[in-house]
Scaffold this active site. Sequence first.
Site, mmCIF file in Angstrom:
data_model
loop_
_atom_site.group_PDB
_atom_site.id
_atom_site.type_symbol
_atom_site.label_atom_id
_atom_site.label_comp_id
_atom_site.label_asym_id
_atom_site.label_seq_id
_atom_site.Cartn_x
_atom_site.Cartn_y
_atom_site.Cartn_z
ATOM 1 N N SER A 1 0.834 -1.200 0.000
ATOM 2 C CA SER A 1 0.000 0.000 0.000
ATOM 3 C C SER A 1 0.864 1.243 0.000
ATOM 4 O O SER A 1 1.995 1.239 0.515
ATOM 5 C CB SER A 1 -0.887 0.030 1.245
ATOM 6 O OG SER A 1 -0.109 0.308 2.410
ATOM 7 N N ASP A 2 0.333 2.330 -0.559
ATOM 8 C CA ASP A 2 0.926 3.630 -0.250
ATOM 9 C C ASP A 2 0.742 3.854 1.243
ATOM 10 O O ASP A 2 -0.139 3.268 1.888
ATOM 11 C CB ASP A 2 0.253 4.738 -1.066
ATOM 12 C CG ASP A 2 1.161 5.947 -1.245
ATOM 13 O OD1 ASP A 2 2.114 6.101 -0.451
ATOM 14 O OD2 ASP A 2 0.922 6.741 -2.170
ATOM 15 N N TRP A 3 1.552 4.713 1.800
ATOM 16 C CA TRP A 3 1.629 4.832 3.256
ATOM 17 C C TRP A 3 0.307 5.367 3.831
ATOM 18 O O TRP A 3 -0.128 6.456 3.475
ATOM 19 C CB TRP A 3 2.802 5.722 3.625
ATOM 20 C CG TRP A 3 4.068 4.964 3.917
ATOM 21 C CD1 TRP A 3 4.898 5.169 4.981
ATOM 22 C CD2 TRP A 3 4.672 3.886 3.187
ATOM 23 N NE1 TRP A 3 5.949 4.291 4.960
ATOM 24 C CE2 TRP A 3 5.834 3.485 3.864
ATOM 25 C CE3 TRP A 3 4.314 3.193 2.036
ATOM 26 C CZ2 TRP A 3 6.655 2.445 3.428
ATOM 27 C CZ3 TRP A 3 5.132 2.152 1.596
ATOM 28 C CH2 TRP A 3 6.274 1.788 2.276
ATOM 29 N N ALA B 1 -2.570 4.032 3.184
ATOM 30 C CA ALA B 1 -3.668 3.887 2.226
ATOM 31 C C ALA B 1 -4.580 2.708 2.557
ATOM 32 O O ALA B 1 -5.735 2.687 2.130
ATOM 33 C CB ALA B 1 -3.117 3.730 0.806
#
Length: 812
Positions: free
Chosen positions: A231-233, A235
């Site tokens: 995941s993006d941080w 997200a």
Amino acid sequence: MADATGSRYDEAVEAALGTLDLDAKTRLLAGQDMWSLPALPAIGLESLVMSDGPIGVRGVRWTADDPSVALPSPTALAATWDPGLARRAGRLLAQEARRKGVHVLLAPTVNLHRSPLGGRHFEAYSEDPYLTGEIGTGYVLGVQDGGVATTVKHFVANDAETDRFTVNNVVAPRPLRELYLAPFEAIVTQARPWGVMTAYNQVNGRTMTEHHQLVNEVLRGEWGFDGVNVSDWTAARHTRRAVEGGLDIAMPGPVTVYGDALAAAVRAGEVDEALVDRAVRNVLRLAARVGALAGAGPAVAAPPAPVDGAALAREIARRSFVLLRNDAALPLQPGGTVALLGAAARDARVLGGGSAQVFPGHTVSPLDGLTAALPAGALTYATGADPGDEPAPAGQGFTLRAVCRDAAGRIIGEGSLPSGQVQWIGDDLPAGVTHENLHSVEVTGTFTPRESGEHAFGTRGLGAFTLTVAGETLYDGVQETGDEADPFEALFGAPLERGAVALTEGVPVGVSLLHPLDREHAAPLPAVLFSLVHRGPRRDPDELIAEAADAARAAGTAIVVVATTERVESEGFDRAGLTLPGRQDDLVRAVAAANPNTVVVVNAGSPVEMPWRDDVAAVLLSWFPGQEGGAALADVLLGAEEPGGRLPTTWPATLADAPVTRVVPEDGELRYTEGLFTGYRAWDRAGTAPAYPFGHGLGYTTWEYESLELTPDTATVRVRNTGTRPGREVVQLYVAPVDDPVERPARRLAGFAAVEAGPGEAAEAGIPLPGRAFEIWDEGARAWTAIPGTYEIQAGRSVTDTRLRAPLEVEG
């Protein structure tokens, strides 16, 4: 070379997986901190460490104590139109990652330049999916040549920053496939990346960390991706939906929707443990590939030969510079005098703002580069105009340290600062300091002014601050949260001036910024983020411009460097317009009026308006050129090297001319109503001319296009260097349907190749014609479908400067 399928690791992965209980498995899918996964010594698994890129490898500590090579921006790398050079850049970054103990580089960014207002476009490559895919493929291959994983990001349609955490991007099937998914598909199928990062945003109503269709069916199913999906941080938002949607790792930790929450969901019968095992297999395969799983053997047993980082940074920079206009002003003639003008010439911006920032060990500004290259007495400098009228993080003239104290006021740790920015994320804290024992941070040291006058000082960040300069307290108060929608914008956002002190050139003074920490103003992640900011003495802008014009009048050539700032191009917000900040346009006009031999160097990561472009002798685009930018600029201006770049994105004359400008959602949705028509495709459809078209770029020689020969799958283009210098030409190939039975752009980039030749010499470029160039995505058939008929194959120097054309019949 990277292992293509991961099959060689199956036995080791299954053996390791079979020894893990549910709690160990779910812990492995959640960050143990900001940048790493937990080690599992019982199975010989090291902690996997991740780091931001894409222009350098920061490592787990955002500090100048561990400097990083800073390459030119991704837009600059794409402007080289050279996948081989991108691969060499990737190998250097793998070398940097290994030096810093990093296994996974959080790069490259392959989202598209859908609108020129995208605030983070400097971190992406191009408006064109084919060019993006080719450069991204080279980059991924290079990093993984060095045994380090990449995470191709941000999957998918993360093409703007406004409301990026929540926006629902509504994209029809054809543009989603033909534009936004296309570079990811090319990289996955050509480079076999070991990782992908899913974005914050939704696509057609489903957040990307939970998007079963795009992740499980398209990415893994159709394309055969066998890497890890991180995941993006912050997200990842929902345990069951994320694991069902194909998300393998939820970052950062230790508190995420995975780990204990995922184990509990399995025990409650809400999640099938087989889904957990699927994700763990992907993580273990990644560990095997990067050499972090005992007994598996890394994908790369020995890294490539060492790379000279400074030399490669300089080469990429000069190869990326795009000469937009040249009325015989460049290269500079030996023996002349030069007036170098603009604040950006002295304090160059070498990289974009936000999470992509790294701290190089040194930077070479245009003033540094030209001072070193020109004879003594040949160069004069004047400020002329400053791109930023607001304070910026304390830099030149400051010697600073960060002192950490506990609740009792005891010093528990210290760290050096290259500027007034404190950017400690996760465990990126000075030795001996934790988030639990840290009560306050003081930025303290000295400032030695470069000029006399009233110097302004201030703060950026949230919470309480006490600012003292030369023994005088300028501010003692609390900065509250503003109206920023993006929490990172609130922390990295507008600097606030708190007071001014009269100082004398060369006389040092003490400075201190004390910042007590509190939960009310804490960052959205475990982090300490604030800045001491400074602005030099304000002088009358008209007076500064007049001084620059006088300097220009007295010189043989005037070189004006104009730039954007971190408040214009950075992560967390989109741009409000394309005008250069401050009085820089006025500076260029005044200098051009004083000296017709004026060269303008544009230091920006993405398009800006240049209303004076036809009034100057030359315009050279230097992007954000990395740590060696000033040296590369001297190479190109003086003719030791030619500017090698071609535009990867169309540059409009004005924002009003741009066909696609909407980046602000309405009622939570951003509808991609332009469909297939972005970039040069949209300009073709509108029938209007930009300032400079996609693919444009001049060199120091001239080229004649002599012949174009076609086979069903290859174009051979013969060109001749008709100038007086050796040169490099980027031959571009466009495919244009004739009497098109379906709605399509008038033409599309289908291939390109670079050739080199000496004066009078000819060279041939053999360019494959990919089948995809003649296909569309048929949503009814859910397949790519070739459209039969006649196509015109166009070869030339840009999308609007095609020199040769030939017909090609395509069967269905």
